[in-house]
Design a protein around this motif. Structure first.
Motif, mmCIF file in Angstrom:
data_model
loop_
_atom_site.group_PDB
_atom_site.id
_atom_site.type_symbol
_atom_site.label_atom_id
_atom_site.label_comp_id
_atom_site.label_asym_id
_atom_site.label_seq_id
_atom_site.Cartn_x
_atom_site.Cartn_y
_atom_site.Cartn_z
ATOM 1 N N LEU A 133 0.847 -1.186 0.000
ATOM 2 C CA LEU A 133 0.000 0.000 0.000
ATOM 3 C C LEU A 133 0.884 1.237 0.000
ATOM 4 C CD1 LEU A 133 -3.045 0.860 0.293
ATOM 5 C CD2 LEU A 133 -2.591 1.102 2.748
ATOM 6 N N THR A 134 0.612 2.163 -0.912
ATOM 7 C CA THR A 134 1.367 3.413 -0.938
ATOM 8 C C THR A 134 0.422 4.571 -0.628
ATOM 9 O OG1 THR A 134 1.043 3.632 -3.339
ATOM 10 C CG2 THR A 134 3.078 2.569 -2.591
ATOM 11 N N LEU A 135 0.936 5.513 0.143
ATOM 12 C CA LEU A 135 0.172 6.703 0.490
ATOM 13 C C LEU A 135 1.074 7.922 0.347
ATOM 14 C CD1 LEU A 135 -0.517 4.376 2.944
ATOM 15 C CD2 LEU A 135 -2.310 6.059 3.349
ATOM 16 N N ALA A 136 0.511 8.985 -0.137
ATOM 17 C CA ALA A 136 1.216 10.264 -0.190
ATOM 18 C C ALA A 136 0.360 11.288 0.536
ATOM 19 C CB ALA A 136 1.455 10.691 -1.642
ATOM 20 N N VAL A 137 0.973 12.096 1.384
ATOM 21 C CA VAL A 137 0.235 13.108 2.134
ATOM 22 C C VAL A 137 0.921 14.461 1.958
ATOM 23 C CG1 VAL A 137 1.486 12.521 4.268
ATOM 24 C CG2 VAL A 137 -0.650 13.804 4.402
ATOM 25 N N SER A 138 0.121 15.453 1.699
ATOM 26 C CA SER A 138 0.631 16.814 1.549
ATOM 27 C C SER A 138 -0.442 17.786 2.005
ATOM 28 C CB SER A 138 1.019 17.100 0.089
ATOM 29 O OG SER A 138 -0.102 16.943 -0.763
ATOM 30 N N LEU A 139 -0.038 19.012 2.268
ATOM 31 C CA LEU A 139 -1.017 20.028 2.605
ATOM 32 C C LEU A 139 -1.842 20.357 1.376
ATOM 33 C CD1 LEU A 139 0.781 22.735 4.803
ATOM 34 C CD2 LEU A 139 -0.826 20.981 5.536
ATOM 35 N N HIS A 140 -3.156 20.461 1.558
ATOM 36 C CA HIS A 140 -4.016 20.847 0.442
ATOM 37 C C HIS A 140 -3.803 22.322 0.127
ATOM 38 C CE1 HIS A 140 -7.380 20.967 -2.281
ATOM 39 N NE2 HIS A 140 -7.915 21.956 -1.599
ATOM 40 N N GLN A 141 -3.654 22.643 -1.146
ATOM 41 C CA GLN A 141 -3.478 24.028 -1.576
ATOM 42 C C GLN A 141 -4.576 24.393 -2.566
ATOM 43 O OE1 GLN A 141 0.286 24.993 -3.477
ATOM 44 N NE2 GLN A 141 0.126 27.140 -2.852
ATOM 45 N N LEU A 142 -5.429 25.296 -2.145
ATOM 46 C CA LEU A 142 -6.528 25.754 -2.983
ATOM 47 C C LEU A 142 -6.014 26.777 -3.989
ATOM 48 C CD1 LEU A 142 -9.661 25.431 -3.205
ATOM 49 C CD2 LEU A 142 -9.857 27.467 -1.759
ATOM 50 N N ALA A 143 -6.605 26.784 -5.173
ATOM 51 C CA ALA A 143 -6.226 27.741 -6.213
ATOM 52 C C ALA A 143 -7.478 28.406 -6.769
ATOM 53 C CB ALA A 143 -5.457 27.034 -7.330
ATOM 54 N N GLY A 144 -7.288 29.419 -7.600
ATOM 55 C CA GLY A 144 -8.409 30.059 -8.266
ATOM 56 C C GLY A 144 -8.985 31.246 -7.539
ATOM 57 N N PHE A 145 -8.207 31.879 -6.678
ATOM 58 C CA PHE A 145 -8.708 33.037 -5.936
ATOM 59 C C PHE A 145 -8.885 34.245 -6.855
ATOM 60 C CE2 PHE A 145 -6.329 30.525 -2.810
ATOM 61 C CZ PHE A 145 -7.305 30.357 -1.835
ATOM 62 N N GLY A 146 -9.915 35.026 -6.552
ATOM 63 C CA GLY A 146 -10.153 36.252 -7.300
ATOM 64 C C GLY A 146 -9.449 37.438 -6.675
ATOM 65 N N ALA A 147 -9.311 38.498 -7.452
ATOM 66 C CA ALA A 147 -8.669 39.716 -6.965
ATOM 67 C C ALA A 147 -9.653 40.541 -6.151
ATOM 68 C CB ALA A 147 -8.153 40.537 -8.144
ATOM 69 N N VAL A 148 -9.127 41.307 -5.225
ATOM 70 C CA VAL A 148 -9.942 42.258 -4.475
ATOM 71 C C VAL A 148 -9.366 43.654 -4.703
ATOM 72 C CG1 VAL A 148 -10.560 40.577 -2.708
ATOM 73 C CG2 VAL A 148 -8.574 42.036 -2.352
ATOM 74 N N PRO A 149 -10.183 44.698 -4.559
ATOM 75 C CA PRO A 149 -9.661 46.054 -4.735
ATOM 76 C C PRO A 149 -8.644 46.404 -3.655
ATOM 77 C CG PRO A 149 -11.908 46.105 -3.891
ATOM 78 C CD PRO A 149 -11.629 44.693 -4.268
ATOM 79 N N SER A 150 -7.786 47.347 -3.953
ATOM 80 C CA SER A 150 -6.732 47.736 -3.008
ATOM 81 C C SER A 150 -7.303 48.266 -1.705
ATOM 82 C CB SER A 150 -5.819 48.788 -3.646
ATOM 83 O OG SER A 150 -6.571 49.950 -4.002
ATOM 84 N N THR A 151 -8.560 48.736 -1.739
ATOM 85 C CA THR A 151 -9.196 49.246 -0.524
ATOM 86 C C THR A 151 -9.474 48.149 0.489
ATOM 87 O OG1 THR A 151 -11.233 49.133 -1.838
ATOM 88 C CG2 THR A 151 -10.257 51.308 -1.510
#
Length: 321
Positions: A133-151
């Motif tokens: 049995l092989t297992l790989a574990v890593s921290l989940h990294q979410l992608a696809g964030f939108g931009a927010v205004p500088s304010t």
């Protein structure tokens, strides 16, 4: 194949409510090597080997941190796999993983391999032709964030490390995070020139009827450059949360933080903040978020948003080379 656990299975597989600083994957590499469950393993570089079982663990370092780990268990023992994952994550995977791997639908997929989304972590599991049995574990990294205004950004808008907070202004847990952790996180921004902090509105309207009006009021204050002051003032009080119409309090707070009354009134009358709030909600839904506060550092979820050290631990992890 990627498998997302049902709520019940996810709960049994991963109890992910402690600080990321305590987790081994994403945490200090040296702390991993002294885990009791790994005492029988001998290290040769980044390879750990247990002579009695033949199990191996390949560690992938990131500076002084552990980025990921790959396990190989010749006997395919799910109990041993769970205990080793406990040591590598700081979470209680043992019983949940064992139950999960015994499921007929999972066993049918194991030869092809499958990925499991377990909130903070990603697991990849496969049964090899020799039955290991092989297992790989890593921290989940979410992608696809939108931009927010500088304010709605504190720090350098071009900073490469981004703390993104998705928050509901009426949420008591968001208020707790704002009062207990965020002031320290913000205070630490100044010397950390490579980090910025973003606020993303995520009003949970079904739970908090005043969350959207509050978010739209904050957006109207934002049009006059008063977002942060208004947001902070709103979180410092709770008397408006159960009101049928808190607009008078919103207006009073806007003026108290320096917003001009008539432009604020015009913005609220025209629902000038609606589009901004709608965009925040749409992004949260697109990302699959379902709770507040939800905080990310470059896509890695802060598992304890009430502890400033959890934010800093992920900042240091991202920064590591």
């Amino acid at each position: 194949m990627r498998l997302r656990l049902s709520p019940a299975a996810a709960l049994s597989l991963a109890l992910l409510t402690v600080s990321s600083a305590s987790a081994q994957v994403g945490g200090n590499l040296a702390a991993t090597l002294v885990q009791p469950a790994l005492s029988s393993f001998k290290a040769s570089g980044n390879l750990l080997t247990d002579a009695s079982s033949g199990a191996t663990i390949t560690l992938t370092p990131k500076g002084s941190y552990l980025a990921s780990a790959d396990l190989r268990l010749p006997g395919g023992d799910p109990v041993q796999a769970g205990k080793l994952l406990n040591a590598l994550t700081g979470q209680d995977f043992a019983q949940g993983l064992s139950d999960f791997l015994k499921r007929p639908d999972v066993q049918a997929k194991l030869p092809q391999g499958l990925s499991v989304a377990a909130e903070t972590f990603d697991l990849k599991v496969q049964q090899q032709p020799d039955q290991s049995l092989t297992l790989a574990v890593s921290l989940h990294q979410l992608a696809g964030f939108g931009a927010v205004p500088s304010t709605r950004i504190l720090g350098d808008p071009a900073a490469p490390i981004v703390v993104r907070m998705y928050s509901d202004l009426q949420c008591p847990y968001c208020q707790k995070a704002e009062l207990e952790a965020v002031p320290t996180v913000i205070r630490n921004l100044k010397p950390q020139k490579d980090v910025r902090f973003e606020f993303h509105p995520f009003p949970l309207e079904q739970l908090h009827p005043n969350a959207r009006p509050a978010a739209e009021a904050a957006a109207c204050a934002e049009k006059q450059g008063k977002f942060w002051a208004f947001k902070d003032a709103l979180f410092r009080r709770a008397d408006w949360q159960g009101m049928a119409n808190p607009s008078v309090i919103f207006q009073s707070l806007a003026v108290s933080v320096g917003a001009k009354l008539q432009p604020y009134r015009d913005c609220m009358a025209d629902r000038g903040g609606k589009q901004s709030v709608d965009e925040g909600l749409a992004e949260a839904v697109r990302l699959g978020l379902n709770a507040t506060p939800t905080v990310y550092v470059n896509g890695y979820r802060v598992s304890n948003p009430y502890d400033a050290a959890s934010y800093q631990a992920l900042i240091e992890f991202v920064r590591a080379k």
